[in-house]
Design a protein around this motif. Structure first.
Motif, PDB file in Angstrom:
ATOM      1  N   SER A  38       0.889  -1.266   0.041  1.00  0.00           N
ATOM      2  CA  SER A  38       0.054  -0.032  -0.002  1.00  0.00           C
ATOM      3  C   SER A  38       0.735   1.270  -0.010  1.00  0.00           C
ATOM      4  N   THR A  39       2.191   1.317   0.427  1.00  0.00           N
ATOM      5  CA  THR A  39       3.008   2.228   0.356  1.00  0.00           C
ATOM      6  C   THR A  39       4.037   2.534  -0.739  1.00  0.00           C
ATOM      7  N   PHE A  40       3.734   1.602  -1.824  1.00  0.00           N
ATOM      8  CA  PHE A  40       4.900   1.453  -2.942  1.00  0.00           C
ATOM      9  C   PHE A  40       4.750   2.989  -3.643  1.00  0.00           C
ATOM     10  N   GLY A  41       6.057   3.332  -3.880  1.00  0.00           N
ATOM     11  CA  GLY A  41       5.984   4.632  -4.328  1.00  0.00           C
ATOM     12  C   GLY A  41       6.287   5.839  -3.535  1.00  0.00           C
ATOM     13  N   GLU A  42       6.314   5.601  -2.215  1.00  0.00           N
ATOM     14  CA  GLU A  42       6.345   6.824  -1.329  1.00  0.00           C
ATOM     15  C   GLU A  42       7.995   6.832  -1.347  1.00  0.00           C
ATOM     16  N   VAL A  43       8.244   8.116  -1.019  1.00  0.00           N
ATOM     17  CA  VAL A  43       9.863   8.380  -0.975  1.00  0.00           C
ATOM     18  C   VAL A  43      10.301   8.389   0.314  1.00  0.00           C
ATOM     19  N   ILE A  44      11.280   7.954   0.889  1.00  0.00           N
ATOM     20  CA  ILE A  44      12.004   8.068   2.015  1.00  0.00           C
ATOM     21  C   ILE A  44      13.543   8.601   1.935  1.00  0.00           C
ATOM     22  N   GLU A  46      16.127   9.696  -0.305  1.00  0.00           N
ATOM     23  CA  GLU A  46      16.394   9.414  -1.595  1.00  0.00           C
ATOM     24  C   GLU A  46      15.882   8.204  -2.032  1.00  0.00           C
ATOM     25  N   ASN A  47      15.270   7.527  -1.464  1.00  0.00           N
ATOM     26  CA  ASN A  47      14.738   5.897  -1.828  1.00  0.00           C
ATOM     27  C   ASN A  47      13.404   5.856  -1.803  1.00  0.00           C
ATOM     28  N   TYR A  48      13.040   5.016  -2.507  1.00  0.00           N
ATOM     29  CA  TYR A  48      11.619   4.663  -2.822  1.00  0.00           C
ATOM     30  C   TYR A  48      11.274   3.240  -1.964  1.00  0.00           C
ATOM     31  N   ILE A  49      10.142   3.178  -1.623  1.00  0.00           N
ATOM     32  CA  ILE A  49       9.487   1.918  -0.958  1.00  0.00           C
ATOM     33  C   ILE A  49       8.965   1.282  -2.250  1.00  0.00           C
ATOM     34  N   ASN A  50       9.666   0.223  -2.518  1.00  0.00           N
ATOM     35  CA  ASN A  50       9.459  -0.634  -3.911  1.00  0.00           C
ATOM     36  C   ASN A  50       9.325  -2.220  -3.746  1.00  0.00           C
ATOM     37  N   CYS A  51       9.146  -2.616  -2.535  1.00  0.00           N
ATOM     38  CA  CYS A  51       8.820  -4.100  -2.437  1.00  0.00           C
ATOM     39  C   CYS A  51       8.367  -4.305  -1.063  1.00  0.00           C
ATOM     40  N   THR A  52       7.705  -5.368  -0.796  1.00  0.00           N
ATOM     41  CA  THR A  52       7.381  -5.965   0.581  1.00  0.00           C
ATOM     42  C   THR A  52       8.283  -6.731   1.054  1.00  0.00           C
ATOM     43  N   TRP A  53       7.912  -7.218   2.296  1.00  0.00           N
ATOM     44  CA  TRP A  53       8.764  -8.418   3.141  1.00  0.00           C
ATOM     45  C   TRP A  53       8.580  -9.559   2.569  1.00  0.00           C
ATOM     46  N   GLU A  54       7.614  -9.735   1.794  1.00  0.00           N
ATOM     47  CA  GLU A  54       7.400 -11.186   1.015  1.00  0.00           C
ATOM     48  C   GLU A  54       8.401 -11.166  -0.317  1.00  0.00           C
ATOM     49  N   ASP A  55       8.769  -9.926  -0.737  1.00  0.00           N
ATOM     50  CA  ASP A  55       9.959  -9.946  -1.931  1.00  0.00           C
ATOM     51  C   ASP A  55      11.209 -10.206  -1.458  1.00  0.00           C
ATOM     52  N   LEU A  56      11.627 -10.549  -0.240  1.00  0.00           N
ATOM     53  CA  LEU A  56      12.835 -10.392   0.272  1.00  0.00           C
ATOM     54  C   LEU A  56      13.857 -11.658  -0.214  1.00  0.00           C
ATOM     55  N   ASN A  57      13.162 -12.734  -0.172  1.00  0.00           N
ATOM     56  CA  ASN A  57      13.830 -13.952  -0.772  1.00  0.00           C
ATOM     57  C   ASN A  57      14.192 -13.705  -2.404  1.00  0.00           C
ATOM     58  N   ASN A  58      13.362 -13.276  -3.142  1.00  0.00           N
ATOM     59  CA  ASN A  58      13.507 -12.858  -4.491  1.00  0.00           C
ATOM     60  C   ASN A  58      14.704 -11.776  -4.811  1.00  0.00           C
ATOM     61  N   LEU A  59      14.767 -10.869  -3.938  1.00  0.00           N
ATOM     62  CA  LEU A  59      15.710  -9.788  -3.745  1.00  0.00           C
ATOM     63  C   LEU A  59      17.025 -10.425  -3.616  1.00  0.00           C
TER      64      LEU A  59
END
Length: 90
Positions: A38-44, A46-59
């Protein structure tokens, strides 16, 4: 050697970790992982929220070798730590 890293958690702790990492040249932050999309695209910083905790294995499979846990709740942080170590993050 520059290590690709992800910040896990998108709140105040994330901002602190990003601030500290600016002083080091050995990490390239590829993004921020939040609990859900739900927070994808928000900026923190100089970085973006671009994944979820479920994506960690893939990363990790795509070459991200470091993860910084930016979660304030102790039990949840502990669970995330065990999950990251099991996946293989530094």
């Amino acid at each position: 050697m520059v290590e690709k890293a992800v910040i896990v958690g998108a709140g105040g702790h994330c901002r602190v970790i990003l601030s500290v990492l600016k002083h080091f040249n050995n990490y390239q932050v590829i993004g921020v992982a939040d609990r859900d999309a739900s927070t994808f695209g928000e900026v923190i910083g100089e970085n973006y929220i671009n994944c979820t905790w479920e994506d960690l294995n893939n990363l990790h499979e795509k070459g991200v070798s470091a993860a910084f846990i930016a979660v304030g709740e102790n039990e949840l942080r502990s669970q995330l730590f065990r999950k990251m170590k099991k996946i293989g993050f530094n």
